[in-house]
Design a protein around this motif. Structure first.
Motif, mmCIF file in Angstrom:
data_model
loop_
_atom_site.group_PDB
_atom_site.id
_atom_site.type_symbol
_atom_site.label_atom_id
_atom_site.label_comp_id
_atom_site.label_asym_id
_atom_site.label_seq_id
_atom_site.Cartn_x
_atom_site.Cartn_y
_atom_site.Cartn_z
ATOM 1 N N TYR A 9 0.589 -1.195 0.122
ATOM 2 C CA TYR A 9 -0.146 -0.018 0.053
ATOM 3 C C TYR A 9 0.889 1.138 0.022
ATOM 4 O O TYR A 9 0.680 2.172 -0.697
ATOM 5 C CB TYR A 9 -0.925 -0.043 1.062
ATOM 6 C CG TYR A 9 -1.821 1.153 1.328
ATOM 7 C CD1 TYR A 9 -3.215 1.204 0.650
ATOM 8 C CD2 TYR A 9 -1.449 2.281 2.175
ATOM 9 C CE1 TYR A 9 -3.867 2.361 0.597
ATOM 10 C CE2 TYR A 9 -2.343 3.322 2.317
ATOM 11 C CZ TYR A 9 -3.602 3.406 1.475
ATOM 12 O OH TYR A 9 -4.536 4.385 1.476
ATOM 13 N N ILE A 10 1.947 1.232 0.914
ATOM 14 C CA ILE A 10 2.893 2.451 1.042
ATOM 15 C C ILE A 10 3.456 2.603 -0.424
ATOM 16 O O ILE A 10 3.571 3.800 -0.857
ATOM 17 C CB ILE A 10 3.600 2.427 2.066
ATOM 18 C CG1 ILE A 10 3.278 2.281 3.430
ATOM 19 C CG2 ILE A 10 4.804 3.231 1.915
ATOM 20 C CD1 ILE A 10 3.726 2.052 4.577
ATOM 21 N N GLY A 11 4.013 1.373 -0.773
ATOM 22 C CA GLY A 11 4.853 1.579 -2.171
ATOM 23 C C GLY A 11 3.873 2.107 -3.313
ATOM 24 O O GLY A 11 4.382 2.842 -4.130
ATOM 25 N N LEU A 12 2.777 1.674 -3.485
ATOM 26 C CA LEU A 12 1.666 2.186 -4.300
ATOM 27 C C LEU A 12 1.426 3.825 -4.043
ATOM 28 O O LEU A 12 1.292 4.412 -5.095
ATOM 29 C CB LEU A 12 0.528 1.394 -4.355
ATOM 30 C CG LEU A 12 0.632 0.051 -5.264
ATOM 31 C CD1 LEU A 12 -0.844 -0.836 -4.947
ATOM 32 C CD2 LEU A 12 0.789 0.109 -6.661
ATOM 33 N N GLN A 13 1.116 3.860 -3.005
ATOM 34 C CA GLN A 13 0.809 5.491 -2.780
ATOM 35 C C GLN A 13 1.768 6.576 -2.988
ATOM 36 O O GLN A 13 1.958 7.452 -3.441
ATOM 37 C CB GLN A 13 0.572 5.673 -1.116
ATOM 38 C CG GLN A 13 -0.944 4.860 -0.849
ATOM 39 C CD GLN A 13 -2.086 5.719 -0.979
ATOM 40 O OE1 GLN A 13 -1.926 6.736 -1.759
ATOM 41 N NE2 GLN A 13 -3.238 5.478 -0.413
ATOM 42 N N ARG A 14 3.194 5.765 -2.991
ATOM 43 C CA ARG A 14 4.299 6.774 -3.267
ATOM 44 C C ARG A 14 4.452 7.013 -4.555
ATOM 45 O O ARG A 14 4.559 7.969 -5.131
ATOM 46 C CB ARG A 14 5.673 6.065 -2.740
ATOM 47 C CG ARG A 14 6.973 6.912 -2.906
ATOM 48 C CD ARG A 14 8.104 6.091 -2.531
ATOM 49 N NE ARG A 14 9.287 6.894 -2.747
ATOM 50 C CZ ARG A 14 10.495 6.565 -2.871
ATOM 51 N NH1 ARG A 14 10.786 5.216 -2.342
ATOM 52 N NH2 ARG A 14 11.492 7.251 -3.156
ATOM 53 N N ILE A 15 4.296 6.024 -5.503
ATOM 54 C CA ILE A 15 4.567 6.094 -6.890
ATOM 55 C C ILE A 15 3.167 6.717 -7.356
ATOM 56 O O ILE A 15 3.582 7.458 -8.490
ATOM 57 C CB ILE A 15 4.792 4.704 -7.514
ATOM 58 C CG1 ILE A 15 5.064 5.080 -9.172
ATOM 59 C CG2 ILE A 15 3.904 3.797 -7.491
ATOM 60 C CD1 ILE A 15 6.288 5.785 -9.498
ATOM 61 N N GLY A 16 2.054 6.635 -6.924
ATOM 62 C CA GLY A 16 0.873 7.284 -7.218
ATOM 63 C C GLY A 16 1.071 8.881 -7.211
ATOM 64 O O GLY A 16 0.672 9.687 -7.989
#
Length: 251
Positions: A9-16
């Motif tokens: 979740y954190i990784g996707l939020q970052r790149i998003g």
């Protein structure tokens, strides 16, 4: 990709957030006289600064950091010497990788002065995307996305480009589920499971029904030729509804 833990979740939020902030900056810089190459250079600089890599360049060798499509071009436009002019309709698509995670976003921008019909098309392009995003719910049918977008388009007198689809994303730029229609497709019986990551990206038009290839290996054009917009978010489907990861900082 299916989100299975907090790190996902954190990784996707970052790149998003990275691709959303890049898109916002490029949209703000859009003005008559700027070339699409210069606009792309701004996008590349932002991605580099944030330790992200252009996804189309990384995955497919695309000749640019971002896709910039102008007027008759509706997708995968190659950045180059073309200068933006007053009244142009410009689509910017930004997708990138950071830390092994991918996100994909895009938006269309009308360069003043523009007609009321183009202003309405841009407004309704966002509304069409929102109608599809609302259906990104765990345990719901994938086909509900296209059904909702199709209902909106029909009610408001628009056509939909029917050969450019949404797709799974997360650990690569394009992954399963593929072929997510943003128009009514009752033959699709697939269901959305909890944590599924995919894009919602309808192409709303004043008459076009498909995209066709041009003289290069990338650029796609509206057919029949007509003003067309695309708005795109990457979402995570949950039991409580969609989580949009491609929102800019502060949104």
């Amino acid at each position: 990709m299916t989100v299975s833990n907090d790190a996902d979740y954190i990784g996707l939020q970052r790149i998003g957030r990275i691709v959303a902030d890049t898109l916002a900056a490029m949209g703000k810089a859009l003005e008559p006289g700027i070339t699409t190459a210069e606009l792309d250079g701004l996008g590349r600089s932002m991605l580099d600064k944030l330790d992200a890599r252009s996804a189309p360049e990384l995955a497919y060798g695309f000749p640019g950091a971002t896709c910039i499509s102008v007027n008759e071009e509706i997708a995968h436009g190659i950045p180059g010497p073309r200068r933006i002019e007053r009244g142009d309709l410009v689509n910017i698509d930004v997708s990138a990788e950071c830390g092994g995670f991918y996100a994909d976003t895009g938006a269309s921008f009308a360069v003043p002065p523009f007609s009321k019909s183009i202003a309405r098309l841009c407004r309704d392009g966002r509304r069409a995307m929102a109608a599809g995003v609302e259906q990104a719910r765990a345990n719901g049918p994938i086909a509900a996305i296209g059904k909702a977008v199709g209902r909106f388009a029909h009610r408001n007198g628009y056509s939909l480009v029917r050969n450019l689809e949404s797709h799974g994303v997360g650990r690569s730029l394009h992954e399963e589920p593929g072929g997510i229609a943003t128009w009514p497709n009752p033959k699709d019986r697939r269901m959305i499971h909890d944590g599924l990551v995919f894009t919602v990206e309808p192409f709303l038009s004043l008459g076009a029904e498909c995209a066709e290839s041009g003289d290069d290996a990338w650029t796609l054009y509206s057919y029949p030729s007509a003003p067309t917009v695309q708005y795109e978010h990457t979402v995570i489907a949950t039991r409580n509804g969609p989580t949009i990861v491609t929102l800019p900082s502060g949104a």
